[in-house]
Design a protein around this motif. Structure first.
Motif, PDB file in Angstrom:
ATOM      1  N   VAL A  22      43.718  55.265  35.584  1.00  0.00           N
ATOM      2  CA  VAL A  22      44.451  55.526  34.456  1.00  0.00           C
ATOM      3  C   VAL A  22      45.118  54.509  33.817  1.00  0.00           C
ATOM      4  CG1 VAL A  22      45.612  57.146  32.874  1.00  0.00           C
ATOM      5  CG2 VAL A  22      43.831  58.173  34.779  1.00  0.00           C
ATOM      6  N   GLU A  23      46.200  54.181  34.839  1.00  0.00           N
ATOM      7  CA  GLU A  23      47.074  52.773  34.345  1.00  0.00           C
ATOM      8  C   GLU A  23      46.736  51.592  33.958  1.00  0.00           C
ATOM      9  OE1 GLU A  23      50.974  51.968  33.525  1.00  0.00           O
ATOM     10  OE2 GLU A  23      50.426  53.771  34.179  1.00  0.00           O
ATOM     11  N   CYS A  24      45.523  51.358  34.823  1.00  0.00           N
ATOM     12  CA  CYS A  24      44.758  50.238  34.469  1.00  0.00           C
ATOM     13  C   CYS A  24      44.073  50.361  33.220  1.00  0.00           C
ATOM     14  CB  CYS A  24      43.701  50.104  35.313  1.00  0.00           C
ATOM     15  SG  CYS A  24      44.067  49.529  36.875  1.00  0.00           S
ATOM     16  N   PHE A  25      43.374  51.642  32.651  1.00  0.00           N
ATOM     17  CA  PHE A  25      43.017  51.587  31.259  1.00  0.00           C
ATOM     18  C   PHE A  25      44.247  51.861  30.161  1.00  0.00           C
ATOM     19  CE2 PHE A  25      39.010  52.823  33.612  1.00  0.00           C
ATOM     20  CZ  PHE A  25      38.260  52.438  32.972  1.00  0.00           C
ATOM     21  N   ALA A  79      46.234  45.287  25.767  1.00  0.00           N
ATOM     22  CA  ALA A  79      46.133  43.845  26.275  1.00  0.00           C
ATOM     23  C   ALA A  79      46.182  42.814  24.971  1.00  0.00           C
ATOM     24  CB  ALA A  79      44.854  43.707  26.935  1.00  0.00           C
ATOM     25  N   LYS A  80      46.568  41.524  25.140  1.00  0.00           N
ATOM     26  CA  LYS A  80      46.837  40.632  24.223  1.00  0.00           C
ATOM     27  C   LYS A  80      45.425  40.248  23.475  1.00  0.00           C
ATOM     28  CE  LYS A  80      46.889  36.390  26.593  1.00  0.00           C
ATOM     29  NZ  LYS A  80      47.751  35.256  26.821  1.00  0.00           N
ATOM     30  N   ILE A 115      39.184  43.762  28.899  1.00  0.00           N
ATOM     31  CA  ILE A 115      37.827  43.940  29.814  1.00  0.00           C
ATOM     32  C   ILE A 115      38.472  43.887  31.049  1.00  0.00           C
ATOM     33  CG2 ILE A 115      35.919  42.875  30.567  1.00  0.00           C
ATOM     34  CD1 ILE A 115      35.493  42.052  27.703  1.00  0.00           C
ATOM     35  N   ILE A 116      39.363  43.040  31.647  1.00  0.00           N
ATOM     36  CA  ILE A 116      39.792  42.762  33.046  1.00  0.00           C
ATOM     37  C   ILE A 116      40.297  44.114  33.405  1.00  0.00           C
ATOM     38  CG2 ILE A 116      41.395  41.808  34.551  1.00  0.00           C
ATOM     39  CD1 ILE A 116      41.004  39.018  32.767  1.00  0.00           C
ATOM     40  N   ALA A 117      41.338  44.631  32.827  1.00  0.00           N
ATOM     41  CA  ALA A 117      42.196  45.871  33.061  1.00  0.00           C
ATOM     42  C   ALA A 117      41.305  46.959  33.194  1.00  0.00           C
ATOM     43  CB  ALA A 117      43.194  45.987  32.125  1.00  0.00           C
ATOM     44  N   ALA A 118      40.278  47.201  32.183  1.00  0.00           N
ATOM     45  CA  ALA A 118      39.507  48.563  32.152  1.00  0.00           C
ATOM     46  C   ALA A 118      38.433  48.005  33.234  1.00  0.00           C
ATOM     47  CB  ALA A 118      38.586  48.477  30.620  1.00  0.00           C
ATOM     48  N   THR A 162      37.932  42.492  53.484  1.00  0.00           N
ATOM     49  CA  THR A 162      37.528  41.841  52.162  1.00  0.00           C
ATOM     50  C   THR A 162      37.537  42.932  51.064  1.00  0.00           C
ATOM     51  OG1 THR A 162      35.728  40.989  53.630  1.00  0.00           O
ATOM     52  CG2 THR A 162      35.456  40.791  51.146  1.00  0.00           C
ATOM     53  N   SER A 163      37.512  44.096  51.127  1.00  0.00           N
ATOM     54  CA  SER A 163      37.518  45.293  50.166  1.00  0.00           C
ATOM     55  C   SER A 163      38.913  45.321  49.787  1.00  0.00           C
ATOM     56  CB  SER A 163      36.758  46.799  50.848  1.00  0.00           C
ATOM     57  OG  SER A 163      37.253  47.733  49.638  1.00  0.00           O
ATOM     58  N   LEU A 164      39.835  45.411  50.756  1.00  0.00           N
ATOM     59  CA  LEU A 164      41.223  45.588  50.665  1.00  0.00           C
ATOM     60  C   LEU A 164      41.937  44.220  49.765  1.00  0.00           C
ATOM     61  CD1 LEU A 164      43.936  47.230  50.895  1.00  0.00           C
ATOM     62  CD2 LEU A 164      43.965  46.020  53.204  1.00  0.00           C
ATOM     63  N   VAL A 165      41.657  43.123  49.896  1.00  0.00           N
ATOM     64  CA  VAL A 165      42.168  41.968  49.561  1.00  0.00           C
ATOM     65  C   VAL A 165      41.762  41.914  48.458  1.00  0.00           C
ATOM     66  CG1 VAL A 165      42.407  39.593  49.858  1.00  0.00           C
ATOM     67  CG2 VAL A 165      42.516  40.705  51.895  1.00  0.00           C
ATOM     68  N   ALA A 166      40.292  42.140  47.988  1.00  0.00           N
ATOM     69  CA  ALA A 166      39.647  42.003  46.544  1.00  0.00           C
ATOM     70  C   ALA A 166      40.234  42.821  45.589  1.00  0.00           C
ATOM     71  CB  ALA A 166      38.160  42.095  46.791  1.00  0.00           C
ATOM     72  N   SER A 167      40.468  44.128  45.995  1.00  0.00           N
ATOM     73  CA  SER A 167      41.033  45.382  45.341  1.00  0.00           C
ATOM     74  C   SER A 167      42.530  44.655  44.818  1.00  0.00           C
ATOM     75  CB  SER A 167      41.356  46.477  45.989  1.00  0.00           C
ATOM     76  OG  SER A 167      39.996  47.008  46.352  1.00  0.00           O
ATOM     77  N   PHE A 168      43.204  44.071  45.850  1.00  0.00           N
ATOM     78  CA  PHE A 168      44.783  43.685  45.510  1.00  0.00           C
ATOM     79  C   PHE A 168      44.654  42.606  44.275  1.00  0.00           C
ATOM     80  CE2 PHE A 168      46.474  45.652  49.534  1.00  0.00           C
ATOM     81  CZ  PHE A 168      47.805  46.393  48.725  1.00  0.00           C
ATOM     82  N   ILE A 169      43.452  41.793  44.580  1.00  0.00           N
ATOM     83  CA  ILE A 169      43.411  40.830  43.726  1.00  0.00           C
ATOM     84  C   ILE A 169      43.392  41.087  42.383  1.00  0.00           C
ATOM     85  CG2 ILE A 169      42.000  38.791  42.867  1.00  0.00           C
ATOM     86  CD1 ILE A 169      41.573  38.097  45.892  1.00  0.00           C
ATOM     87  N   GLY A 170      42.264  42.346  42.056  1.00  0.00           N
ATOM     88  CA  GLY A 170      41.755  42.880  40.966  1.00  0.00           C
ATOM     89  C   GLY A 170      43.260  43.287  40.344  1.00  0.00           C
ATOM     90  N   ILE A 171      44.062  44.136  41.174  1.00  0.00           N
ATOM     91  CA  ILE A 171      45.085  44.674  40.512  1.00  0.00           C
ATOM     92  C   ILE A 171      46.251  43.452  40.154  1.00  0.00           C
ATOM     93  CG2 ILE A 171      47.187  46.095  41.076  1.00  0.00           C
ATOM     94  CD1 ILE A 171      44.968  47.676  40.619  1.00  0.00           C
TER      95      ILE A 171
END
Length: 369
Positions: free
Chosen positions: A292-295, A301-302, A308-311, A347-356
């Protein structure tokens, strides 16, 4: 690339929720498979470092490399098929000289979100034209097919869901959506009917077996459905507050090794047994709040690329969390998707942190409109 930001604009709430969820993952992995806890801790430290660094870089500058991201993504996925490491009937891992083994399909989710964020942003006025709709589908279909060929049907489905959210947030017309649904729904019904045929070649036999086991739970309780049967038993046995962390009870489903891959796909069962209903609810609420916080960040977003990135990242975490917990609680067929920030898998853990990290940067720039 680095910009001057005001610290009060940093979304500490999102960062803290992600870190708490990942710490729960470290604790749960330590109970499910103690030997892997140190690796999960390393992935956590490295992931948090990347999250902080990426959150300070201007995503608008990074997105200018969007075609390079797309090409890099394709190269990784092709290398998996050509020279990937095989395990448990699938070829999903890649081992390059000087690098630890990793799973490119997990990285593909984030790279595709970043690519389409910039591609749609640059062509937003033409998005609803036939030419660009076809082009978007083709650009998406190529990496999706490479993931499917590993074979990795569950990640392919996740990528499809993320693509749908990305296109919707990019401004896809309701008329186009209605037309697509009018075609997609009957097509999905026909596809499912074909998959259930005895001699079908659309999906692998083990994938079909999981669907059949889900539709006939009692008949397959001691066969293909045993993992989910025992995971539900483990969660139920935890009752309100659980049996305790690393308990030595003989009646523990985890201690008896009744659940395979309990440190990865079925980590929620470990949490449910050891920390009970309360522990399970904490994980569910955290995943929901993070998504929800991402959305909410997407709404502020500016520009469209940031939206699109956050959603996209919010959809990735939300959908994947829902599917994983749905599998563990036996309300969905077994898919093999990890629980974001909790399941073992660097991989999943690091990729998720990158996304955040990208979501945090989008939020950082929301105040600068």
């Amino acid at each position: 690339m680095l910009k001057h930001y005001k610290i009060r604009h940093y979304n500490f709430k999102l960062a803290i929720m992600v870190i708490i969820l990942a710490v729960i993952g470290i604790i749960a992995v330590g109970s499910a498979e103690p030997d892997l806890q140190s690796k999960q801790l390393f992935g956590f430290v490295f992931g948090v470092f990347l999250m902080i660094v990426i959150s300070l870089f201007d995503y608008s500058v990074i997105l200018k490399l969007y075609w390079l991201m797309y090409a890099f993504n394709l190269v990784l996925l092709i290398l998996v098929i050509a020279m990937g490491e095989e395990g448990k009937g699938a070829q999903r891992w890649l081992k390059l000289p000087g690098l630890p083994q990793f799973q490119p399909s997990e990285v593909a989710k984030v790279l595709l979100i970043l690519f389409f964020a910039q591609f749609i942003y640059l062509h937003k006025e033409k998005l609803n034209t036939f030419k660009y709709l076809v082009l978007c589908v083709v650009l998406f279909a190529v990496p999706a097919y490479l993931v499917y060929e590993q074979p990795d049907l569950s990640t392919t489905i996740m990528i499809c869901l993320i693509f749908c959210v990305v296109m919707f947030m990019g401004g896809l017309s309701w008329k186009v959506i209605g037309g697509l649904l009018a075609v997609a729904i009957p097509a999905a019904v026909i596809l499912f009917a074909l998959i259930m045929q005895p001699d079908q070649k659309i999906i692998n036999d083990y994938q079909k077996g999981r669907i059949v086991a889900f539709l006939n739970k009692e008949e397959y309780a001691n066969a293909e459905g045993y993992q989910q049967e025992y995971s539900v038993m483990a969660i139920g046995s935890g009752q309100l507050t659980g049996k305790g962390y690393k308990n030595n009870q003989i009646s523990s489903v985890k201690n008896a090794d009744f659940i395979a891959e309990q440190q990865t796909d079925f980590i929620f069962a470990v949490i449910g047994e050891e920390f009970g209903f309360v522990g399970g609810c904490v994980v569910i609420v955290l995943i929901l709040l993070i998504s929800v916080e991402c959305f909410l960040t997407a709404r502020r977003a500016k520009d469209l690329a940031g939206t699109i990135i956050a959603a996209g990242i919010g959809a990735m975490i939300g959908f994947q969390g829902f599917i994983n917990i749905g599998v563990v609680t036996y309300i969905l067929p077994n898919t093999g998707l990890p629980l974001p920030f909790v399941s073992y898998g660097l991989t999943s853990l690091v990729a998720s942190f990158i996304g955040i990290g990208f979501v945090l940067n989008v939020g950082f720039q929301c105040q600068e409109k």
